[in-house]
Design a protein around this motif. Structure first.
Motif, PDB file in Angstrom:
ATOM      1  N   ALA A 144      35.931   5.073  31.504  1.00 52.15           N
ATOM      2  CA  ALA A 144      34.902   4.227  30.900  1.00 52.15           C
ATOM      3  C   ALA A 144      33.634   4.977  30.473  1.00 52.15           C
ATOM      4  O   ALA A 144      33.221   4.868  29.306  1.00 52.15           O
ATOM      5  CB  ALA A 144      34.555   3.083  31.841  1.00 52.15           C
ATOM      6  N   PRO A 145      32.990   5.742  31.355  1.00 59.71           N
ATOM      7  CA  PRO A 145      31.747   6.416  30.937  1.00 59.71           C
ATOM      8  C   PRO A 145      31.969   7.388  29.784  1.00 59.71           C
ATOM      9  O   PRO A 145      31.172   7.439  28.837  1.00 59.71           O
ATOM     10  CB  PRO A 145      31.299   7.158  32.204  1.00 59.71           C
ATOM     11  CG  PRO A 145      31.957   6.423  33.327  1.00 59.71           C
ATOM     12  CD  PRO A 145      33.278   5.986  32.778  1.00 59.71           C
ATOM     13  N   GLU A 146      33.066   8.154  29.851  1.00 63.74           N
ATOM     14  CA  GLU A 146      33.365   9.121  28.791  1.00 63.74           C
ATOM     15  C   GLU A 146      33.676   8.414  27.477  1.00 63.74           C
ATOM     16  O   GLU A 146      33.288   8.878  26.397  1.00 63.74           O
ATOM     17  CB  GLU A 146      34.540  10.017  29.192  1.00 63.74           C
ATOM     18  CG  GLU A 146      34.232  11.025  30.282  1.00 63.74           C
ATOM     19  CD  GLU A 146      34.188  10.415  31.675  1.00 63.74           C
ATOM     20  OE1 GLU A 146      34.561   9.228  31.819  1.00 63.74           O
ATOM     21  OE2 GLU A 146      33.789  11.109  32.625  1.00 63.74           O
ATOM     22  N   ALA A 147      34.368   7.280  27.560  1.00 60.76           N
ATOM     23  CA  ALA A 147      34.707   6.525  26.350  1.00 60.76           C
ATOM     24  C   ALA A 147      33.450   6.035  25.648  1.00 60.76           C
ATOM     25  O   ALA A 147      33.338   6.115  24.416  1.00 60.76           O
ATOM     26  CB  ALA A 147      35.600   5.339  26.717  1.00 60.76           C
ATOM     27  N   ILE A 148      32.499   5.557  26.422  1.00 63.40           N
ATOM     28  CA  ILE A 148      31.264   5.030  25.838  1.00 63.40           C
ATOM     29  C   ILE A 148      30.408   6.159  25.257  1.00 63.40           C
ATOM     30  O   ILE A 148      29.828   6.014  24.178  1.00 63.40           O
ATOM     31  CB  ILE A 148      30.500   4.204  26.885  1.00 63.40           C
ATOM     32  CG1 ILE A 148      31.288   2.913  27.175  1.00 63.40           C
ATOM     33  CG2 ILE A 148      29.090   3.875  26.412  1.00 63.40           C
ATOM     34  CD1 ILE A 148      30.774   2.088  28.325  1.00 63.40           C
ATOM     35  N   VAL A 149      30.368   7.290  25.941  1.00 66.79           N
ATOM     36  CA  VAL A 149      29.637   8.457  25.406  1.00 66.79           C
ATOM     37  C   VAL A 149      30.290   8.927  24.106  1.00 66.79           C
ATOM     38  O   VAL A 149      29.605   9.233  23.117  1.00 66.79           O
ATOM     39  CB  VAL A 149      29.615   9.601  26.439  1.00 66.79           C
ATOM     40  CG1 VAL A 149      29.117  10.899  25.793  1.00 66.79           C
ATOM     41  CG2 VAL A 149      28.712   9.234  27.610  1.00 66.79           C
ATOM     42  N   ALA A 150      31.616   8.973  24.096  1.00 71.12           N
ATOM     43  CA  ALA A 150      32.338   9.412  22.899  1.00 71.12           C
ATOM     44  C   ALA A 150      32.093   8.464  21.730  1.00 71.12           C
ATOM     45  O   ALA A 150      31.904   8.900  20.586  1.00 71.12           O
ATOM     46  CB  ALA A 150      33.830   9.498  23.193  1.00 71.12           C
ATOM     47  N   LEU A 151      32.096   7.163  22.008  1.00 74.08           N
ATOM     48  CA  LEU A 151      31.842   6.173  20.963  1.00 74.08           C
ATOM     49  C   LEU A 151      30.440   6.342  20.393  1.00 74.08           C
ATOM     50  O   LEU A 151      30.250   6.334  19.170  1.00 74.08           O
ATOM     51  CB  LEU A 151      32.022   4.764  21.526  1.00 74.08           C
ATOM     52  CG  LEU A 151      31.686   3.605  20.578  1.00 74.08           C
ATOM     53  CD1 LEU A 151      32.541   3.663  19.319  1.00 74.08           C
ATOM     54  CD2 LEU A 151      31.872   2.263  21.292  1.00 74.08           C
ATOM     55  N   ASN A 152      29.468   6.521  21.261  1.00 68.61           N
ATOM     56  CA  ASN A 152      28.094   6.717  20.805  1.00 68.61           C
ATOM     57  C   ASN A 152      27.978   7.984  19.954  1.00 68.61           C
ATOM     58  O   ASN A 152      27.347   7.969  18.884  1.00 68.61           O
ATOM     59  CB  ASN A 152      27.161   6.811  22.009  1.00 68.61           C
ATOM     60  CG  ASN A 152      25.703   6.891  21.603  1.00 68.61           C
ATOM     61  OD1 ASN A 152      25.142   5.943  21.063  1.00 68.61           O
ATOM     62  ND2 ASN A 152      25.066   8.027  21.860  1.00 68.61           N
TER      63      ASN A 152
END
Length: 216
Positions: A144-152
């Protein structure tokens, strides 16, 4: 009350509402009060604050989280998108659908969502598309945290590409990206539409995509 600056009578009314909501939803009054503190700090006062608190408490109850955690995520989305308290339930529904469709807990989403909503809102990407992207990324195996950072980071690359990425985009026929018009394209066709264009232009070649989205 140092934030809300209510009279004693008004404060007593808020206290009564919080206690009533605690009994209705099944959350401890102190848990709700902590949530209301964050809500008031975010600019939602009086009845608006109670509307946001109700949605936050419902989300926290169903997501096995603290009301303050849910409130910070919810008010972050409302403020980023310029939404009002009456949009609270709809935003909370999007958050739960994200959890339902993805591989992410409500607590993980609530704690990490702030890492992308400001960029998404300024880029014209709806909270529904943000939720869909997070669900898709986590379902594909990303934490989850990595996915959100990647999306941003991906959104930032689209709205402000490097010179190297612009040169690659021009060679692929992605003129809007080569010209630095990513924000306008996002607002026009949405994140899904933009990613479809990139997918078609690159033929799905990961190495080529990596030149458009370095280190992502």
């Amino acid at each position: 009350n140092s934030i809300s600056k209510l009279s004693e009578e008004q404060l007593a009314g808020v206290t009564s509402q919080v206690k009533g909501l605690a009994g209705e939803i099944g959350k401890m009054p102190l848990d709700l009060a902590k949530g209301l503190y964050d809500i008031a700090s975010s600019g939602f006062q009086a009845e608006e604050g109670m509307t946001v608190l109700r949605a936050s408490a419902r989300g926290a109850k169903a997501g096995l989280s603290e009301t303050a955690t849910a409130a910070r995520a919810l008010t972050g989305v409302l403020n980023a998108y310029g939404k009002s308290a009456k949009d609270s339930e709809a935003v909370m529904d999007v958050m739960f659908k994200t959890v339902d469709r993805g591989v992410i807990t409500f607590d993980e989403l609530a704690q990490s969502l702030g890492g992308v909503v400001s960029t998404a809102a300024s880029s014209g990407v709806s909270i529904e598309e943000v939720g869909a992207a997070i669900a898709t990324l986590t379902k594909a195996g990303n934490q989850a945290p990595e996915a959100i950072v990647a999306l941003n980071n991906a959104l930032l690359q689209i709205i402000s590409p490097s010179k190297e990425a612009m040169d690659v985009a021009r060679g692929l026929g992605l003129e809007w990206l080569a010209a630095g018009h990513g924000a306008a394209e996002l607002k026009g066709v949405g994140l899904e539409g933009v990613m479809q264009q990139i997918g078609i232009a690159t033929g799905g070649n990961i190495e080529v995509m990596a030149k458009l989205f370095p280190e992502i």
